[in-house]
Design a protein around this motif. Structure first.
Motif, PDB file in Angstrom:
ATOM      1  N   ALA A 210      -3.082  -5.638 -23.288  1.00 40.57           N
ATOM      2  CA  ALA A 210      -3.471  -7.053 -23.434  1.00 40.57           C
ATOM      3  C   ALA A 210      -4.094  -7.555 -22.136  1.00 40.57           C
ATOM      4  CB  ALA A 210      -2.266  -7.906 -23.825  1.00 40.57           C
ATOM      5  N   LYS A 211      -3.439  -7.272 -21.032  1.00 46.88           N
ATOM      6  CA  LYS A 211      -3.921  -7.743 -19.731  1.00 46.88           C
ATOM      7  C   LYS A 211      -5.291  -7.123 -19.422  1.00 46.88           C
ATOM      8  CE  LYS A 211      -2.365  -8.462 -15.029  1.00 46.88           C
ATOM      9  NZ  LYS A 211      -2.153  -7.459 -13.976  1.00 46.88           N
ATOM     10  N   TYR A 212      -5.427  -5.839 -19.705  1.00 47.08           N
ATOM     11  CA  TYR A 212      -6.670  -5.123 -19.408  1.00 47.08           C
ATOM     12  C   TYR A 212      -7.857  -5.730 -20.158  1.00 47.08           C
ATOM     13  CZ  TYR A 212      -9.952  -1.170 -19.128  1.00 47.08           C
ATOM     14  OH  TYR A 212     -11.052  -0.381 -18.921  1.00 47.08           O
ATOM     15  N   VAL A 213      -7.654  -6.042 -21.430  1.00 42.49           N
ATOM     16  CA  VAL A 213      -8.779  -6.572 -22.216  1.00 42.49           C
ATOM     17  C   VAL A 213      -8.874  -8.094 -22.109  1.00 42.49           C
ATOM     18  CG1 VAL A 213      -8.656  -4.627 -23.832  1.00 42.49           C
ATOM     19  CG2 VAL A 213      -7.567  -6.807 -24.458  1.00 42.49           C
ATOM     20  N   GLY A 214      -7.904  -8.719 -21.486  1.00 42.39           N
ATOM     21  CA  GLY A 214      -7.946 -10.166 -21.306  1.00 42.39           C
ATOM     22  C   GLY A 214      -7.504 -10.942 -22.534  1.00 42.39           C
ATOM     23  N   ALA A 215      -6.610 -10.343 -23.337  1.00 43.36           N
ATOM     24  CA  ALA A 215      -6.100 -11.037 -24.525  1.00 43.36           C
ATOM     25  C   ALA A 215      -4.661 -11.499 -24.277  1.00 43.36           C
ATOM     26  CB  ALA A 215      -6.144 -10.111 -25.742  1.00 43.36           C
ATOM     27  N   LYS A 216      -4.246 -12.519 -25.016  1.00 37.18           N
ATOM     28  CA  LYS A 216      -2.876 -13.033 -24.856  1.00 37.18           C
ATOM     29  C   LYS A 216      -1.856 -12.059 -25.419  1.00 37.18           C
ATOM     30  CE  LYS A 216      -3.083 -18.060 -24.941  1.00 37.18           C
ATOM     31  NZ  LYS A 216      -3.281 -19.102 -25.958  1.00 37.18           N
ATOM     32  N   TYR A 217      -2.177 -11.462 -26.562  1.00 39.94           N
ATOM     33  CA  TYR A 217      -1.190 -10.644 -27.273  1.00 39.94           C
ATOM     34  C   TYR A 217      -1.760  -9.269 -27.611  1.00 39.94           C
ATOM     35  CZ  TYR A 217       0.413 -15.414 -28.318  1.00 39.94           C
ATOM     36  OH  TYR A 217       0.787 -16.724 -28.237  1.00 39.94           O
ATOM     37  N   ALA A 218      -0.835  -8.303 -27.722  1.00 34.62           N
ATOM     38  CA  ALA A 218      -1.195  -6.987 -28.255  1.00 34.62           C
ATOM     39  C   ALA A 218      -0.028  -6.488 -29.093  1.00 34.62           C
ATOM     40  CB  ALA A 218      -1.503  -6.014 -27.121  1.00 34.62           C
ATOM     41  N   VAL A 219      -0.335  -5.887 -30.224  1.00 31.29           N
ATOM     42  CA  VAL A 219       0.702  -5.334 -31.101  1.00 31.29           C
ATOM     43  C   VAL A 219       0.377  -3.872 -31.376  1.00 31.29           C
ATOM     44  CG1 VAL A 219       1.909  -5.566 -33.305  1.00 31.29           C
ATOM     45  CG2 VAL A 219       0.986  -7.609 -32.177  1.00 31.29           C
ATOM     46  N   ALA A 220       1.250  -2.988 -30.920  1.00 31.68           N
ATOM     47  CA  ALA A 220       1.040  -1.547 -31.098  1.00 31.68           C
ATOM     48  C   ALA A 220       1.420  -1.123 -32.513  1.00 31.68           C
ATOM     49  CB  ALA A 220       1.864  -0.772 -30.080  1.00 31.68           C
ATOM     50  N   PHE A 221       0.686  -0.173 -33.034  1.00 34.69           N
ATOM     51  CA  PHE A 221       0.923   0.351 -34.381  1.00 34.69           C
ATOM     52  C   PHE A 221       0.989   1.883 -34.352  1.00 34.69           C
ATOM     53  CE2 PHE A 221      -0.423  -3.853 -35.556  1.00 34.69           C
ATOM     54  CZ  PHE A 221       0.141  -4.094 -36.809  1.00 34.69           C
ATOM     55  N   ALA A 222       1.468   2.438 -35.457  1.00 36.69           N
ATOM     56  CA  ALA A 222       1.617   3.891 -35.584  1.00 36.69           C
ATOM     57  C   ALA A 222       0.286   4.629 -35.458  1.00 36.69           C
ATOM     58  CB  ALA A 222       2.269   4.222 -36.927  1.00 36.69           C
ATOM     59  N   ASN A 223      -0.787   3.978 -35.838  1.00 35.10           N
ATOM     60  CA  ASN A 223      -2.142   4.541 -35.686  1.00 35.10           C
ATOM     61  C   ASN A 223      -3.155   3.415 -35.836  1.00 35.10           C
ATOM     62  OD1 ASN A 223      -2.917   4.427 -38.683  1.00 35.10           O
ATOM     63  ND2 ASN A 223      -1.063   5.688 -38.748  1.00 35.10           N
ATOM     64  N   GLY A 224      -4.394   3.715 -35.557  1.00 33.10           N
ATOM     65  CA  GLY A 224      -5.427   2.682 -35.592  1.00 33.10           C
ATOM     66  C   GLY A 224      -5.664   2.144 -36.991  1.00 33.10           C
ATOM     67  N   THR A 225      -5.531   3.010 -37.969  1.00 31.96           N
ATOM     68  CA  THR A 225      -5.747   2.598 -39.359  1.00 31.96           C
ATOM     69  C   THR A 225      -4.674   1.599 -39.797  1.00 31.96           C
ATOM     70  OG1 THR A 225      -6.672   4.782 -39.763  1.00 31.96           O
ATOM     71  CG2 THR A 225      -6.096   3.480 -41.697  1.00 31.96           C
TER      72      THR A 225
END
Ligand code: PLP
Length: 397
Positions: free
Chosen positions: A56-71
């Protein structure tokens, strides 16, 4: 086996096979993973939170939610955007099938807009043509790592009240007008499949600045369950939780996140290395009139997931298939990105017709992806260049 190939081939440029993409795992990565294995959490623990924060910090977004895969991450974003039966979502046919499949998972209908023949990304004017009353979202794909003309797509989205879910599986670290991809669209997806910039084995993430989307994504990732007592419809006690809608088990493990954190530390160095290799390719291939090299929009800086050459077939004696096979015989791991999504039997079976995106279809006939990954040695790079020259000149009219 094609006889002519045997003649074109002779002694291959290299003895061992060079893949088109490959992960780079070192001792630091292994240490991080082992430390996690010895710890208290194997899934959804401190590494997940840390990994999400770093991205999140790297891309400059407030939030990030990790998932099992990109799909799975894309599926989550399509859910959070509220896509349902009858809704249309515009995307490009020159992408991995996941970009469109995620729409179908929620009952929506992917609508394919043609590509720009220069950038190979979705064509902004063609997006406009595809908009109907049913259109609810756009999934632009930053193909090969080059961002789309996102400002223009945002304009369209504003006019028609559409959600933008950016498929940036190729574009971690890329920029648009100096701004990192990941904070511009409503939601942005990155993938950590081993061929991508950094890997967690399998893995994906959504970044967003929108708290409502963030909360939906968190809940969707875990069966639609919430344990947040302020959100419960009734509260039967401390043990109580509610499944409020149909979600999935799409969680990433802490083991994977630990690997992701360790990989992340190398990201910027690896992007620079990709750029160096691309510069070396360009230096040679831009001089060859049988080939078009990747076009760069001045607003964008690619993070170079893929390097694609486009063949000028009218100058060659054979089609792409023969060139492809000849490069394979040189032990160069070539690939084709992508087969237009709607060519696949599943999509043909649900009614998509060939011919709907002529620029994409023409591109598909003419492209070859060359090896590009940070672990490539100088010799690997030179081998690719030698092999391409050998094969292309051999089949030049
Ligand atoms: C890799 C990729 C995905 C999906 O990622 P997975 O992590 O493999 O599920 C989606 N879209 C594009 C364009 C990709 O390249």
């Amino acid at each position: 086996m094609n006889l002519k190939l045997a003649i074109a081939g002779g002694k291959p440029v290299r003895q061992n096979y060079l893949p088109y993409a490959q992960q780079w795992i070192d001792e630091d990565d292994i240490k991080q993973v082992v430390t996690t294995l010895k710890g208290d959490y194997l899934t959804t623990g401190p590494s997940i939170e840390q990994f999400e924060e770093r991205i999140a910090k790297y891309v400059g977004a407030k939030y990030a939610v990790a998932f099992a895969n990109g799909t799975a991450a894309l599926h989550g974003a399509v859910f959070a955007a509220g896509i349902k039966q009858g809704d249309e979502v515009i995307t490009t046919p020159i992408t991995f099938v996941a970009s469109a499949n995620a729409v179908i998972y929620q009952g929506g209908t992917p609508v394919f807009a043609d590509i720009d023949p220069k950038t190979y990304n979705i064509n902004v004017n063609d997006i406009k043509k595809q908009i109907t009353e049913k259109t609810k979202a756009i999934i632009p794909v930053d193909f090969t790592g080059q961002p789309t003309e996102i400002n223009e797509i945002i304009e369209i989205a504003k006019q028609h009240n559409l959600v933008i879910i950016e498929d940036a599986a190729h574009a971690l670290g890329a920029t648009y007008q100096g701004k990192k991809i990941g904070s511009i669209s409503d939601m942005t997806m990155f993938s950590f499949h081993p061929v991508k910039h950094i890997t967690t084995g399998e893995g994906g993430i959504i970044t967003t600045n929108n708290q409502t989307y963030y909360e939906k994504l968190i809940q969707f990732r875990s069966h639609g369950i919430t344990r947040d007592h302020s959100k419960l419809q009734e509260d039967q006690g401390p043990w109580y939780y509610e499944m409020q809608y149909l979600g999935y088990n799409y969680r990433m493990t802490d083991i994977q996140a630990a690997l992701g954190i360790s990989q992340f530390n190398k990201l910027d160095r690896w992007i620079k290395r990709r750029q160096q290799i691309v510069n070396r390719y360009n230096e040679t291939f831009q001089k060859m009139e049988q080939i078009t090299t990747p076009y760069q929009l001045k607003e964008t800086e690619s993070s170079w997931h893929l390097y694609i050459i486009r063949l000028h077939l009218e100058q060659l004696t054979v089609d792409r298939k023969i060139i492809f096979e000849a490069l394979q015989k040189e032990n160069i791991g070539v690939n084709v990105h992508y087969i237009p999504v709607y060519y696949h039997p599943y999509y043909q079976g649900i009614g998509y017709k060939k011919g709907i995106c002529p620029n994409a279809e023409k591109l598909y006939e003419e492209i070859i992806t060359l090896p590009l990954f940070p672990k490539m040695t100088e010799k690997d790079v030179e081998d690719v260049i030698q092999a391409v020259k050998k094969v292309i000149y051999y089949y030049t009219k």
